[in-house]
Design an enzyme around this catalytic site. Structure first.
Site, PDB file in Angstrom:
ATOM      1  N   SER A 125     -45.850 -19.830  -5.037  1.00  0.00           N
ATOM      2  CA  SER A 125     -46.986 -20.040  -4.106  1.00  0.00           C
ATOM      3  C   SER A 125     -46.662 -19.459  -2.737  1.00  0.00           C
ATOM      4  CB  SER A 125     -47.017 -21.695  -4.054  1.00  0.00           C
ATOM      5  OG  SER A 125     -46.028 -22.400  -3.349  1.00  0.00           O
ATOM      6  N   MET A 171     -34.071 -18.242  -6.735  1.00  0.00           N
ATOM      7  CA  MET A 171     -33.034 -19.511  -6.692  1.00  0.00           C
ATOM      8  C   MET A 171     -31.794 -18.708  -7.266  1.00  0.00           C
ATOM      9  SD  MET A 171     -34.815 -21.811  -5.546  1.00  0.00           S
ATOM     10  CE  MET A 171     -34.566 -23.380  -5.745  1.00  0.00           C
ATOM     11  N   LEU A 228     -26.531 -14.755  -3.522  1.00  0.00           N
ATOM     12  CA  LEU A 228     -26.514 -13.489  -3.325  1.00  0.00           C
ATOM     13  C   LEU A 228     -25.056 -12.906  -3.244  1.00  0.00           C
ATOM     14  CD1 LEU A 228     -29.413 -13.073  -0.851  1.00  0.00           C
ATOM     15  CD2 LEU A 228     -29.557 -13.218  -3.654  1.00  0.00           C
ATOM     16  N   HIS A 283     -36.696 -22.231   3.229  1.00  0.00           N
ATOM     17  CA  HIS A 283     -36.150 -23.399   2.555  1.00  0.00           C
ATOM     18  C   HIS A 283     -36.716 -24.731   3.078  1.00  0.00           C
ATOM     19  CE1 HIS A 283     -32.876 -25.730   0.639  1.00  0.00           C
ATOM     20  NE2 HIS A 283     -32.765 -26.177   1.855  1.00  0.00           N
ATOM     21  N   ASP A 286     -27.688 -14.843   5.655  1.00  0.00           N
ATOM     22  CA  ASP A 286     -26.296 -14.419   5.489  1.00  0.00           C
ATOM     23  C   ASP A 286     -25.460 -14.747   4.374  1.00  0.00           C
ATOM     24  OD1 ASP A 286     -25.225 -16.795   5.359  1.00  0.00           O
ATOM     25  OD2 ASP A 286     -24.658 -16.874   7.824  1.00  0.00           O
ATOM     26  N   GLU A 287     -24.261 -14.928   4.421  1.00  0.00           N
ATOM     27  CA  GLU A 287     -23.442 -14.837   3.174  1.00  0.00           C
ATOM     28  C   GLU A 287     -23.533 -16.318   2.274  1.00  0.00           C
ATOM     29  OE1 GLU A 287     -22.396 -13.717   5.958  1.00  0.00           O
ATOM     30  OE2 GLU A 287     -21.813 -11.562   5.394  1.00  0.00           O
ATOM     31  N   ASP A 345     -28.959 -20.642   1.926  1.00  0.00           N
ATOM     32  CA  ASP A 345     -29.649 -21.498   2.946  1.00  0.00           C
ATOM     33  C   ASP A 345     -29.024 -21.226   4.261  1.00  0.00           C
ATOM     34  OD1 ASP A 345     -31.600 -22.068   0.770  1.00  0.00           O
ATOM     35  OD2 ASP A 345     -30.295 -23.679   0.289  1.00  0.00           O
TER      36      ASP A 345
HETATM   37  C1  GAR Z   1     -40.389 -23.603  -2.035  1.00  0.00           C
HETATM   38  O1  GAR Z   1     -40.432 -25.113  -1.701  1.00  0.00           O
HETATM   39  C2  GAR Z   1     -39.078 -23.022  -1.417  1.00  0.00           C
HETATM   40  O2  GAR Z   1     -38.834 -23.545   0.001  1.00  0.00           O
HETATM   41  C3  GAR Z   1     -37.877 -23.474  -2.303  1.00  0.00           C
HETATM   42  O3  GAR Z   1     -38.447 -23.223  -3.542  1.00  0.00           O
HETATM   43  C4  GAR Z   1     -39.718 -23.651  -3.582  1.00  0.00           C
HETATM   44  C5  GAR Z   1     -40.537 -22.263  -4.357  1.00  0.00           C
HETATM   45  O4  GAR Z   1     -41.941 -22.530  -4.491  1.00  0.00           O
HETATM   46  N1  GAR Z   1     -36.702 -22.805  -1.967  1.00  0.00           N
HETATM   47  C6  GAR Z   1     -35.645 -23.107  -2.059  1.00  0.00           C
HETATM   48  O5  GAR Z   1     -35.376 -24.571  -2.225  1.00  0.00           O
HETATM   49  C7  GAR Z   1     -34.302 -22.082  -1.512  1.00  0.00           C
HETATM   50  N2  GAR Z   1     -33.319 -22.844  -1.464  1.00  0.00           N
HETATM   51  P1  GAR Z   1     -42.749 -21.513  -4.870  1.00  0.00           P
HETATM   52  O6  GAR Z   1     -42.365 -20.688  -5.870  1.00  0.00           O
HETATM   53  O7  GAR Z   1     -44.120 -21.994  -4.974  1.00  0.00           O
HETATM   54  O8  GAR Z   1     -43.023 -20.777  -3.599  1.00  0.00           O
END
Ligand code: GAR
Length: 197
Positions: free
Chosen positions: A16, A93, A96, A112, A144-145, A148
């Site tokens: 999304s 997810m 890296l 995030h 970065d490394e 999040d």
């Molecule tokens: C989102 O809420 C994003 O912030 C989170 O995954 C979801 C993906 O939703 N990301 C993390 O948690 C990164 N650590 P989406 O596929 O609908 O964009």
């Protein structure tokens, strides 16, 4: 500096945030184009949505391409082939390895669903509820490394309501994510434009 930037978007799921970025670029709110959507999971729903937009999609399956640094090197090769100026992690997810972080340092953003540095990692919204914070939110930051972590570009706060569940809080945070990420990417390209010689 090119007339319009080239953005590669990395996803692992429904995509999304990817859609919100693509719509903002297509509407002219960002001086850039989405040139590739890449996933580590062949079944990621967002790949189908990207294809509906007519955007090239690529899969580098992390179950097939191992170990992590080999997988990341393959992802870097794809992104270089598409000549991306900016990489947007949008629900990608994966931890890296240095090959990714070093190649795209200061040219890779992540979103995030928390007010970092609070609640990195998985299930950020549940972490916030369990901790009992009264204000949650979302963060767009350079990568970065560490997971999040990295210099913060923009944040949006979302109040936690007394009757919030993980689902209701996640939904309200996601609404803000869809506003914040396009703003951050627009800022990134405006910054390049004003600093380019
Ligand atoms: C989102 O809420 C994003 O912030 C989170 O995954 C979801 C993906 O939703 N990301 C993390 O948690 C990164 N650590 P989406 O596929 O609908 O964009």
């Amino acid at each position: 500096m090119r007339e319009r930037g080239r953005v590669g978007i990395l996803i692992s799921g429904r995509g999304s945030n990817m859609v919100s970025l693509v719509e903002a670029m297509r509407a002219g709110r960002i001086a850039a184009d989405p040139v590739v959507v890449l996933s580590n999971l062949p079944a990621a729903e967002g790949l189908r949505r990207a294809a509906e937009f007519g955007i090239p999609t690529e899969v580098v399956d992390h179950k097939e391409v191992k170990p992590r640094r080999t997988h990341d090197a393959a992802v870097v090769a794809v992104l270089k082939r598409y000549e991306v100026d900016l990489v947007c992690l949008a629900g990608y997810m994966r931890l890296l390895s240095p090959v990714m972080v070093d190649t795209f340092r200061a040219r890779m953003l992540n979103i995030h669903p928390s007010l970092l540095p609070a609640f990195p990692g998985l299930d950020a919204q549940r972490q916030a509820l369990e901790y009992g914070v009264k204000v949650a939110g979302c963060t767009v930051h350079f990568v970065d490394e560490k997971c999040d972590r990295g210099p913060i570009l923009l944040q949006a706060a979302v109040p936690v309501l007394g009757d919030d569940t993980e689902a209701s809080l996640s939904r309200r945070i996601l609404e803000q994510e869809h506003v914040l990420y396009p703003q951050a990417v627009a800022l990134f390209f405006e910054g390049l434009r004003t600093t380019a010689v």
